[in-house]
Design a protein around this motif. Sequence first.
Motif, PDB file in Angstrom:
ATOM      1  N   ILE A 109       0.861  -1.190   0.000  1.00  0.00           N
ATOM      2  CA  ILE A 109       0.000   0.000   0.000  1.00  0.00           C
ATOM      3  C   ILE A 109       0.890   1.230   0.000  1.00  0.00           C
ATOM      4  O   ILE A 109       1.770   1.374   0.856  1.00  0.00           O
ATOM      5  N   ALA A 110       0.663   2.119  -0.962  1.00  0.00           N
ATOM      6  CA  ALA A 110       1.456   3.349  -1.044  1.00  0.00           C
ATOM      7  C   ALA A 110       0.536   4.521  -1.342  1.00  0.00           C
ATOM      8  O   ALA A 110      -0.567   4.358  -1.865  1.00  0.00           O
ATOM      9  N   LEU A 111       1.027   5.712  -1.023  1.00  0.00           N
ATOM     10  CA  LEU A 111       0.315   6.939  -1.350  1.00  0.00           C
ATOM     11  C   LEU A 111       1.217   7.816  -2.190  1.00  0.00           C
ATOM     12  O   LEU A 111       2.388   8.046  -1.843  1.00  0.00           O
ATOM     13  N   MET A 112       0.675   8.282  -3.309  1.00  0.00           N
ATOM     14  CA  MET A 112       1.373   9.208  -4.187  1.00  0.00           C
ATOM     15  C   MET A 112       0.678  10.561  -4.123  1.00  0.00           C
ATOM     16  O   MET A 112      -0.552  10.631  -4.133  1.00  0.00           O
ATOM     17  N   HIS A 113       1.467  11.616  -4.043  1.00  0.00           N
ATOM     18  CA  HIS A 113       0.915  12.972  -4.049  1.00  0.00           C
ATOM     19  C   HIS A 113       1.573  13.771  -5.153  1.00  0.00           C
ATOM     20  O   HIS A 113       2.800  13.938  -5.165  1.00  0.00           O
ATOM     21  N   ALA A 114       0.757  14.252  -6.084  1.00  0.00           N
ATOM     22  CA  ALA A 114       1.252  15.054  -7.207  1.00  0.00           C
ATOM     23  C   ALA A 114       2.421  14.371  -7.902  1.00  0.00           C
ATOM     24  O   ALA A 114       3.417  15.011  -8.261  1.00  0.00           O
ATOM     25  N   GLY A 115       2.335  13.060  -8.074  1.00  0.00           N
ATOM     26  CA  GLY A 115       3.354  12.296  -8.776  1.00  0.00           C
ATOM     27  C   GLY A 115       4.511  11.819  -7.934  1.00  0.00           C
ATOM     28  O   GLY A 115       5.385  11.103  -8.430  1.00  0.00           O
ATOM     29  N   GLU A 116       4.534  12.177  -6.645  1.00  0.00           N
ATOM     30  CA  GLU A 116       5.632  11.774  -5.762  1.00  0.00           C
ATOM     31  C   GLU A 116       5.130  10.739  -4.756  1.00  0.00           C
ATOM     32  O   GLU A 116       4.102  10.930  -4.100  1.00  0.00           O
ATOM     33  N   LEU A 117       5.858   9.648  -4.627  1.00  0.00           N
ATOM     34  CA  LEU A 117       5.531   8.646  -3.618  1.00  0.00           C
ATOM     35  C   LEU A 117       5.937   9.165  -2.242  1.00  0.00           C
ATOM     36  O   LEU A 117       7.102   9.521  -2.022  1.00  0.00           O
ATOM     37  N   VAL A 118       4.964   9.184  -1.314  1.00  0.00           N
ATOM     38  CA  VAL A 118       5.214   9.831  -0.024  1.00  0.00           C
ATOM     39  C   VAL A 118       4.959   8.918   1.166  1.00  0.00           C
ATOM     40  O   VAL A 118       5.283   9.280   2.306  1.00  0.00           O
ATOM     41  N   LEU A 119       4.401   7.743   0.941  1.00  0.00           N
ATOM     42  CA  LEU A 119       4.071   6.841   2.050  1.00  0.00           C
ATOM     43  C   LEU A 119       4.061   5.412   1.521  1.00  0.00           C
ATOM     44  O   LEU A 119       3.611   5.161   0.405  1.00  0.00           O
ATOM     45  N   GLY A 120       4.554   4.492   2.338  1.00  0.00           N
ATOM     46  CA  GLY A 120       4.511   3.101   1.925  1.00  0.00           C
ATOM     47  C   GLY A 120       4.424   2.151   3.105  1.00  0.00           C
ATOM     48  O   GLY A 120       5.082   2.355   4.127  1.00  0.00           O
ATOM     49  N   VAL A 121       3.592   1.119   2.948  1.00  0.00           N
ATOM     50  CA  VAL A 121       3.489   0.027   3.908  1.00  0.00           C
ATOM     51  C   VAL A 121       3.651  -1.277   3.139  1.00  0.00           C
ATOM     52  O   VAL A 121       2.930  -1.514   2.166  1.00  0.00           O
ATOM     53  N   SER A 122       4.599  -2.091   3.562  1.00  0.00           N
ATOM     54  CA  SER A 122       4.862  -3.389   2.959  1.00  0.00           C
ATOM     55  C   SER A 122       4.659  -4.442   4.040  1.00  0.00           C
ATOM     56  O   SER A 122       5.518  -4.641   4.897  1.00  0.00           O
ATOM     57  N   ALA A 123       3.500  -5.112   4.004  1.00  0.00           N
ATOM     58  CA  ALA A 123       3.081  -6.012   5.073  1.00  0.00           C
ATOM     59  C   ALA A 123       3.175  -7.459   4.616  1.00  0.00           C
ATOM     60  O   ALA A 123       2.412  -7.889   3.745  1.00  0.00           O
ATOM     61  N   ALA A 124       4.112  -8.197   5.191  1.00  0.00           N
ATOM     62  CA  ALA A 124       4.333  -9.598   4.842  1.00  0.00           C
ATOM     63  C   ALA A 124       4.077 -10.452   6.078  1.00  0.00           C
ATOM     64  O   ALA A 124       4.997 -10.962   6.715  1.00  0.00           O
ATOM     65  N   GLY A 125       2.804 -10.597   6.401  1.00  0.00           N
ATOM     66  CA  GLY A 125       2.431 -11.233   7.655  1.00  0.00           C
ATOM     67  C   GLY A 125       2.857 -12.679   7.779  1.00  0.00           C
ATOM     68  O   GLY A 125       3.315 -13.118   8.841  1.00  0.00           O
ATOM     69  N   GLU A 126       2.713 -13.468   6.709  1.00  0.00           N
ATOM     70  CA  GLU A 126       3.094 -14.875   6.791  1.00  0.00           C
ATOM     71  C   GLU A 126       4.608 -15.038   6.890  1.00  0.00           C
ATOM     72  O   GLU A 126       5.093 -15.983   7.508  1.00  0.00           O
ATOM     73  N   TYR A 127       5.351 -14.138   6.307  1.00  0.00           N
ATOM     74  CA  TYR A 127       6.804 -14.160   6.446  1.00  0.00           C
ATOM     75  C   TYR A 127       7.225 -13.633   7.814  1.00  0.00           C
ATOM     76  O   TYR A 127       8.267 -14.002   8.332  1.00  0.00           O
ATOM     77  N   GLY A 128       6.399 -12.740   8.366  1.00  0.00           N
ATOM     78  CA  GLY A 128       6.661 -12.231   9.706  1.00  0.00           C
ATOM     79  C   GLY A 128       7.312 -10.877   9.763  1.00  0.00           C
ATOM     80  O   GLY A 128       7.963 -10.537  10.762  1.00  0.00           O
ATOM     81  N   GLU A 129       7.134 -10.049   8.705  1.00  0.00           N
ATOM     82  CA  GLU A 129       7.728  -8.719   8.695  1.00  0.00           C
ATOM     83  C   GLU A 129       6.735  -7.688   8.181  1.00  0.00           C
ATOM     84  O   GLU A 129       5.871  -8.002   7.360  1.00  0.00           O
ATOM     85  N   ARG A 130       6.919  -6.469   8.680  1.00  0.00           N
ATOM     86  CA  ARG A 130       6.209  -5.327   8.103  1.00  0.00           C
ATOM     87  C   ARG A 130       7.155  -4.136   8.115  1.00  0.00           C
ATOM     88  O   ARG A 130       7.712  -3.771   9.143  1.00  0.00           O
ATOM     89  N   ALA A 131       7.303  -3.523   6.956  1.00  0.00           N
ATOM     90  CA  ALA A 131       8.124  -2.325   6.822  1.00  0.00           C
ATOM     91  C   ALA A 131       7.241  -1.162   6.409  1.00  0.00           C
ATOM     92  O   ALA A 131       6.221  -1.348   5.740  1.00  0.00           O
TER      93      ALA A 131
END
Length: 268
Positions: A109-131
């Motif tokens: 899940i990411a958020l882009m504002h006016a063409g710029e990426l400004v937020l990101g969530v990378s959730a890998a629950g089965e692997y056991g990590e979230r960045a």
Amino acid sequence: MSERLSEAFLARALAVAHVAADAAEAVTRPRYRAQDFSVVTKADLTPVTEADREAEATIKRVLRAQFPHHAYYGEEEGREGEGDFVWLIDPIDGTKAFVRGYPMFSTQIALMHAGELVLGVSAAGEYGERAWATRGGGAFLDGQPIHVGTNDTFGPHTAISTGNLKSLASSPPRWNALADLARRVGRIRGYGDFLHYHLLARGAIDLVIESDLNILDIAPLVVIVREAGGVFTDLEGADIGLDTRSALAGPPALHALALAAFSLERSV
């Protein structure tokens, strides 16, 4: 309704994105563990399951409840709406892993504002990590700050991870550049999907090279790697955008060396 991109706004948006990722994992986890889904092959020959579709719909419901005027771009449902704020959603990045029963898949899940990426969530629950990361707010893995490594030269201690090499293999200049890098480093691996970007952002590997991808595969990871101190472009050195098809990411010095290697092969 106009909204201003501010630290407070990004903090709120990040909290909502985490809730959306939790909700998506509540959909995908039982399906994955029971291997309870049917698989359809899309026009691009990639698989999709009902879990992909249900998870994307779930993510959008959570986000829309708080941001009804934003636009959305999902892996399964495409673009919806217009505006400066666009949420980029891949409900199961790594559907092939999901289908085959190994845990190298994630919700992106990411958020882009006016063409710029400004937020990101990378959730890998089965692997056991979230960045996660927000512009100017640093990068985190399971709540701990992370940073790319300090390696600034290619040598026996350098580790590179590659992914989706099909288009590289069909391009002699790019393939030659990769071969040159392989001769100069200590280890080549193919961790793939979210995993090699998580490893890069916490300094466990030194460079990621990918082709045959789209923006939804990498959007949150771009923010995470950059906020961890890395450089993230495509293989031509261009900024990441909606039409991006390749990736080159690493600490500034190694990224520059790798980009020079790819540029040299293009010029030959």
